[in-house]
Design an enzyme around this catalytic site. Structure first.
Site, PDB file in Angstrom:
ATOM      1  N   CYS A   1       0.847  -1.203   0.000  1.00 12.87           N
ATOM      2  CA  CYS A   1       0.000   0.000   0.000  1.00 12.87           C
ATOM      3  C   CYS A   1       0.877   1.246   0.000  1.00 12.87           C
ATOM      4  O   CYS A   1       2.014   1.235   0.453  1.00 12.87           O
ATOM      5  CB  CYS A   1      -0.874  -0.034   1.242  1.00 12.87           C
ATOM      6  SG  CYS A   1      -1.893   1.420   1.463  1.00 12.87           S
TER       7      CYS A   1
ATOM      8  N   HIS B   1       4.965   5.522   1.816  1.00 14.08           N
ATOM      9  CA  HIS B   1       5.212   6.846   2.406  1.00 14.08           C
ATOM     10  C   HIS B   1       6.254   6.765   3.522  1.00 14.08           C
ATOM     11  O   HIS B   1       7.015   7.696   3.736  1.00 14.08           O
ATOM     12  CB  HIS B   1       3.924   7.450   2.974  1.00 14.08           C
ATOM     13  CG  HIS B   1       2.933   7.845   1.921  1.00 14.08           C
ATOM     14  ND1 HIS B   1       3.312   8.302   0.693  1.00 14.08           N
ATOM     15  CD2 HIS B   1       1.578   7.870   1.927  1.00 14.08           C
ATOM     16  CE1 HIS B   1       2.226   8.571  -0.024  1.00 14.08           C
ATOM     17  NE2 HIS B   1       1.161   8.304   0.700  1.00 14.08           N
TER      18      HIS B   1
ATOM     19  N   CYS C   1      -7.390  -2.657   3.464  1.00  9.94           N
ATOM     20  CA  CYS C   1      -7.033  -1.238   3.435  1.00  9.94           C
ATOM     21  C   CYS C   1      -7.549  -0.568   2.170  1.00  9.94           C
ATOM     22  O   CYS C   1      -8.528   0.167   2.201  1.00  9.94           O
ATOM     23  CB  CYS C   1      -5.535  -1.014   3.585  1.00  9.94           C
ATOM     24  SG  CYS C   1      -5.097   0.725   3.421  1.00  9.94           S
TER      25      CYS C   1
ATOM     26  N   HIS D   1       0.278  -3.459   6.420  1.00  7.92           N
ATOM     27  CA  HIS D   1      -0.952  -3.297   7.236  1.00  7.92           C
ATOM     28  C   HIS D   1      -2.189  -3.800   6.498  1.00  7.92           C
ATOM     29  O   HIS D   1      -3.299  -3.597   6.950  1.00  7.92           O
ATOM     30  CB  HIS D   1      -1.129  -1.824   7.613  1.00  7.92           C
ATOM     31  CG  HIS D   1      -1.275  -0.946   6.414  1.00  7.92           C
ATOM     32  ND1 HIS D   1      -0.222  -0.595   5.616  1.00  7.92           N
ATOM     33  CD2 HIS D   1      -2.363  -0.392   5.856  1.00  7.92           C
ATOM     34  CE1 HIS D   1      -0.642   0.149   4.622  1.00  7.92           C
ATOM     35  NE2 HIS D   1      -1.941   0.279   4.733  1.00  7.92           N
TER      36      HIS D   1
ATOM     37  N   SER E   1       0.679   3.707   1.943  1.00 12.43           N
ATOM     38  CA  SER E   1       1.038   4.164   3.295  1.00 12.43           C
ATOM     39  C   SER E   1       2.372   3.567   3.733  1.00 12.43           C
ATOM     40  O   SER E   1       3.158   4.231   4.410  1.00 12.43           O
ATOM     41  CB  SER E   1      -0.043   3.784   4.304  1.00 12.43           C
ATOM     42  OG  SER E   1      -1.284   4.234   3.858  1.00 12.43           O
TER      43      SER E   1
HETATM   44 ZN   LIG Z   1      -3.028   1.071   3.269  1.00  8.16          ZN
END
Ligand SMILES: [Zn+2]
Ligand SMILES: [Zn+2]
Length: 352
Positions: free
Chosen positions: A24, A29, A152, A45, A26
């Site tokens: 993902c 990042h 997610c 996650h 995130s």
């Molecule tokens: Zn995510």
């Protein structure tokens, strides 16, 4: 790859053998530094797995259960949970780089150094100890290498449309950013009965994907003013009923707000880099345009995640088509490079 030692689950904790984990933005990042996270940490996650052991006091999952991870654990008792807004549960304020007792369950086998958890999930590993409240049991006939995506990207895009914007039948919906979140916003808008679904992206191949997921129109987002003019022409009435933003950049957030007609609603999904600010004309709010955001698609994890899995199993929601590639742990860095370049839809780590 590093070999870690994993402790047994303590009170309220569960040992999960992960079967698959989505990659993902995130996590990206954190890797690229736009979102600070202390290290060393095991990222990931968006996971799905099978419960191998439970610690004392665990009551809502049992050994053998198939589970999805929920990166926003829900206690079920706090003021937010009591209102049905479990995505805003007080547990989101907890330090989720460690377990509830303040310690980690992972350590480097060679050096003995403690390794931090990511959202207390760390799905980029074959096994992890996870709080019971961060797991959601699902049906056992759902393929976990696809169901993991629901944890997610799917939940976020789906929930932005269904739970937060509450898109109504016959409406116009603009989706800005057609990656792993945006494509799910598009297919949720189809489920909600939107009449026109306008996909906006700078990359032509992403606009093609958007059509496959149900976008009725596509707009090149490279030139903001031209894109806004195109959106207004497609939607009529000075703009869209709803805009879902799935990028997290100031320009796309403002595009989402500015493409609305009076009274329209923009839902921001993208995660802006640390320190980002935006400026806008507050008089636009006086024309009842709504600028809001959503956390985890405003979902109630124990209700909505199994429901989305059911929609997939009934053939009403696409998951297989979201996956551009399955990779093993050894290929994870290449997979994140492809995600950073915008080449990937969703890549899924599958553990053997
Ligand atoms: Zn995510
Ligand atoms: Zn709560």
């Amino acid at each position: 790859m590093t070999e870690l030692e994993l402790d047994e689950p303590r009170a309220g904790e569960v040992l999960v053998r992960y079967v698959a984990s989505g990659l993902c933005h995130s996590d990206l990042h954190v890797i690229d530094g736009s979102m600070f996270h202390p290290a060393p940490v095991v990222l990931g996650h968006e996971g799905a797995g099978i419960v191998e052991a439970v610690g004392p006091g665990v009551t809502t999952v049992s050994v053998g259960d198939h589970v999805l991870t929920s990166y926003q654990p829900a206690c079920g008792r706090c003021w937010y949970c009591s209102q049905g807004r479990s995505n805003l549960c007080v547990l989101r304020d907890a330090n989720r780089t460690v377990m509830a007792d303040g310690t980690t369950r992972m350590r480097d086998k060679k050096t003995g150094e403690d390794i931090l958890h990511f959202f207390q999930l760390s799905t980029h590993s074959e096994r992890a100890v996870v709080p019971e409240l961060g797991l959601v049991p699902i049906r056992k006939d759902a393929p976990l290498d696809l169901a993991c995506l629901v944890s997610c990207g799917v939940a976020t895009g789906f929930g932005a449309v269904i739970n937060r914007a509450k898109v109504h039948t016959g409406s116009t919906v603009v989706v800005i950013g057609c990656g792993g979140v945006g494509l799910n916003a598009i297919q949720a808008a189809v489920l909600a009965g939107a009449a026109r679904i306008v996909a906006v992206d700078r990359l032509p191949h992403k606009l093609e994907h958007a059509r496959e997921f149900g976008a009725t129109h596509t707009v090149d987002g490279t030139d903001t003013e031209k894109a806004l003019a195109d959106i207004r022409q497609i939607c009529g009435h000075d703009g869209a009923d709803y805009a879902i933003e799935a990028v997290g950049a100031p320009a796309t957030i403002m595009m989402a707000f500015n493409c609305l007609h009076r009274g329209g609603t923009a839902v921001i999904n993208g995660i802006a880099a640390d320190g980002t600010t935006i400026t806008f004309d507050p008089r636009l709010l006086l024309t009842e345009r709504v600028l809001t955001g959503t956390s985890f698609g405003s979902i109630r994890s124990r209700i909505d995640l199994p429901m989305i899995v059911d929609l997939f199993m009934d053939g009403k929601f696409k998951l297989r088509e979201l996956v551009s590639r399955q990779v093993g742990l050894a290929e994870i860095n290449d997979a994140y490079d492809r995600l950073a370049k915008g080449e990937a839809r969703r890549e899924v780590l599958v553990y053997s």
